[in-house]
Design a protein around this motif. Sequence first.
Motif, PDB file in Angstrom:
ATOM      1  N   LYS A 161      12.762   4.705 -13.372  1.00 34.87           N
ATOM      2  CA  LYS A 161      11.602   4.407 -12.520  1.00 34.87           C
ATOM      3  C   LYS A 161      10.943   3.141 -13.027  1.00 34.87           C
ATOM      4  CE  LYS A 161       7.015   6.521 -12.378  1.00 34.87           C
ATOM      5  NZ  LYS A 161       6.294   7.804 -12.202  1.00 34.87           N
ATOM      6  N   LEU A 162      10.748   2.184 -12.106  1.00 37.55           N
ATOM      7  CA  LEU A 162      10.101   0.923 -12.450  1.00 37.55           C
ATOM      8  C   LEU A 162       8.698   0.925 -11.896  1.00 37.55           C
ATOM      9  CD1 LEU A 162      12.872  -1.585 -11.238  1.00 37.55           C
ATOM     10  CD2 LEU A 162      12.635  -0.558 -13.527  1.00 37.55           C
ATOM     11  N   LYS A 163       7.746   0.556 -12.716  1.00 35.29           N
ATOM     12  CA  LYS A 163       6.390   0.351 -12.216  1.00 35.29           C
ATOM     13  C   LYS A 163       6.364  -1.003 -11.522  1.00 35.29           C
ATOM     14  CE  LYS A 163       4.152   3.965 -13.877  1.00 35.29           C
ATOM     15  NZ  LYS A 163       3.401   4.888 -13.034  1.00 35.29           N
ATOM     16  N   ILE A 164       5.732  -1.067 -10.348  1.00 33.21           N
ATOM     17  CA  ILE A 164       5.622  -2.344  -9.642  1.00 33.21           C
ATOM     18  C   ILE A 164       4.163  -2.610  -9.258  1.00 33.21           C
ATOM     19  CG2 ILE A 164       7.981  -2.385  -8.727  1.00 33.21           C
ATOM     20  CD1 ILE A 164       6.740  -1.441  -5.998  1.00 33.21           C
ATOM     21  N   LYS A 165       3.872  -3.885  -8.985  1.00 28.91           N
ATOM     22  CA  LYS A 165       2.571  -4.282  -8.430  1.00 28.91           C
ATOM     23  C   LYS A 165       2.815  -5.583  -7.677  1.00 28.91           C
ATOM     24  CE  LYS A 165       0.889  -6.879 -12.478  1.00 28.91           C
ATOM     25  NZ  LYS A 165      -0.155  -6.990 -13.506  1.00 28.91           N
ATOM     26  N   PRO A 166       1.887  -6.001  -6.815  1.00 31.42           N
ATOM     27  CA  PRO A 166       2.098  -7.247  -6.079  1.00 31.42           C
ATOM     28  C   PRO A 166       2.430  -8.394  -7.036  1.00 31.42           C
ATOM     29  CG  PRO A 166       0.222  -6.076  -5.177  1.00 31.42           C
ATOM     30  CD  PRO A 166       0.632  -5.340  -6.415  1.00 31.42           C
ATOM     31  N   GLY A 167       3.495  -9.117  -6.730  1.00 31.55           N
ATOM     32  CA  GLY A 167       3.937 -10.220  -7.596  1.00 31.55           C
ATOM     33  C   GLY A 167       4.965  -9.784  -8.624  1.00 31.55           C
ATOM     34  N   LYS A 168       5.071  -8.487  -8.828  1.00 31.25           N
ATOM     35  CA  LYS A 168       6.065  -7.938  -9.774  1.00 31.25           C
ATOM     36  C   LYS A 168       6.837  -6.855  -9.044  1.00 31.25           C
ATOM     37  CE  LYS A 168       5.767  -9.803 -13.904  1.00 31.25           C
ATOM     38  NZ  LYS A 168       6.993 -10.343 -14.531  1.00 31.25           N
ATOM     39  N   ASP A 169       7.432  -7.219  -7.897  1.00 36.21           N
ATOM     40  CA  ASP A 169       8.102  -6.188  -7.108  1.00 36.21           C
ATOM     41  C   ASP A 169       9.493  -6.610  -6.627  1.00 36.21           C
ATOM     42  OD1 ASP A 169       7.095  -7.932  -5.056  1.00 36.21           O
ATOM     43  OD2 ASP A 169       5.311  -6.691  -4.861  1.00 36.21           O
ATOM     44  N   ILE A 170       9.585  -7.246  -5.442  1.00 37.52           N
ATOM     45  CA  ILE A 170      10.890  -7.475  -4.815  1.00 37.52           C
ATOM     46  C   ILE A 170      11.882  -8.174  -5.751  1.00 37.52           C
ATOM     47  CG2 ILE A 170      12.093  -8.432  -2.796  1.00 37.52           C
ATOM     48  CD1 ILE A 170      10.000  -6.342  -2.057  1.00 37.52           C
ATOM     49  N   GLU A 171      11.441  -9.284  -6.340  1.00 38.56           N
ATOM     50  CA  GLU A 171      12.350 -10.061  -7.200  1.00 38.56           C
ATOM     51  C   GLU A 171      12.829  -9.246  -8.392  1.00 38.56           C
ATOM     52  OE1 GLU A 171      11.463 -14.134  -8.821  1.00 38.56           O
ATOM     53  OE2 GLU A 171      10.354 -14.199  -6.913  1.00 38.56           O
ATOM     54  N   VAL A 172      11.894  -8.497  -8.979  1.00 37.34           N
ATOM     55  CA  VAL A 172      12.236  -7.684 -10.155  1.00 37.34           C
ATOM     56  C   VAL A 172      13.257  -6.615  -9.758  1.00 37.34           C
ATOM     57  CG1 VAL A 172      11.330  -6.100 -11.904  1.00 37.34           C
ATOM     58  CG2 VAL A 172       9.963  -8.067 -11.186  1.00 37.34           C
ATOM     59  N   VAL A 173      12.964  -5.909  -8.648  1.00 36.50           N
ATOM     60  CA  VAL A 173      13.862  -4.833  -8.215  1.00 36.50           C
ATOM     61  C   VAL A 173      15.240  -5.412  -7.864  1.00 36.50           C
ATOM     62  CG1 VAL A 173      14.237  -3.002  -6.511  1.00 36.50           C
ATOM     63  CG2 VAL A 173      11.931  -3.414  -7.398  1.00 36.50           C
TER      64      VAL A 173
END
Length: 382
Positions: A161-173
Amino acid sequence: MRIESIVLRELKMDLNAPFETSFGTTHHRRVLLVEVGAEGLTGWGEITTQEEPFYNGETTDTAWHIFSDFIVPMVLGKRIQKASDAVLLMKAIRGHEMARAGLENALWDIEAQAKGVSLKTLLGGTRDEIASGVSLGIQTDTDVLLRNIEREVAAGYQRIKLKIKPGKDIEVVQKVRERFPEVRLMVDANSAYRPADSGLLQQLDQFNLMMIEQPLNWDDIFLHATLQRKLRTPICLDECIHNSRHAEAAIGLGACGIINVKLGRVGGHTEARAVHDVCHSHEIPVWCGGMLESGVGRAHNVAMSTLPGFTLPGDVSASRRYWREEIIDPEVEVGPRGTIQVPDGVGLGYTVLRKRVEQRTVRERAWHASAQVTVPADAVPV
Ligand code: OSB
Ligand code: MG
């Protein structure tokens, strides 16, 4: 059983590594432990609050206040048949689920010991081992995240499970998916998105995620239903679900395909089982969430995860991922297939290491039922 004594302790425990979510970074935990004495037995519970009111409305300090000034006077010296009767004793309290869960869960530990069974058996659990996943905090450097995932996958964990937030989402996933095409993957937003972000969240559909956990507001079931209709990936609700009525509402509205159950968030084993039962009857899978618990909370999570509806890997992972030194023995261990063996000893099945608890205690309050017997000041002696 009569509730004879209660001890509330705050422990300071340092995490092995800081944990970042969309609402902040946790470096150390202020762990609240509840020790209850009844029937000549000792039961343990944990109050799983965070220090700040950013996950739910409770904090370490509100829980200390509610527990000391309301819960203890309601329950001390009271006689109950079974642990779940504690729910009735505390019925007047609205909210403050984590504070209530700390007391109730300690009583479940005692009831299991009094009956000579494991907590798993008392709850109606059916599994001998539970499936374990990990929750990974937000990382500034995605290469660090990729290395961490590599380590957890190698250790056997069944989902990431990855924690995400705006700016740390699509590219990271996207990077994680490219690197780990097969791994069972999900994300948790902790309410960091708005309904207007549905286009961005739709982009997550391409990564074959098991679920997107709590993308929208912490108390908004309705707009999650609107969002779910736009997504192929199931939404999993965490923050929104505080009791079985919320679970009914969320399922009825089509707001989620999965629910995460946390003992603290729903107020203890009785309500957790009720949430489980609602989900199970609607064929909505559940899994056990985590709050960076010490061994006491972790042991309760292990027992709860044995209920039949817990069909997905939970956030209950090995003690050593969080703590250099555990306060229970044995510590919670995860085997090479990513599973935790459920202990079959009576009660929690883990021993609470009192010495280590005391070493880490920074404040403590104790109450004894006998000391509560007071004569009203205006009573005339006869
Ligand atoms: O949303 O599940 C969450 C930790 C603190 C607050 C909220 C959450 C979490 C986690 C940690 O994801 C799970 C764990 O205990 O490892
Ligand atoms: Mg969550």
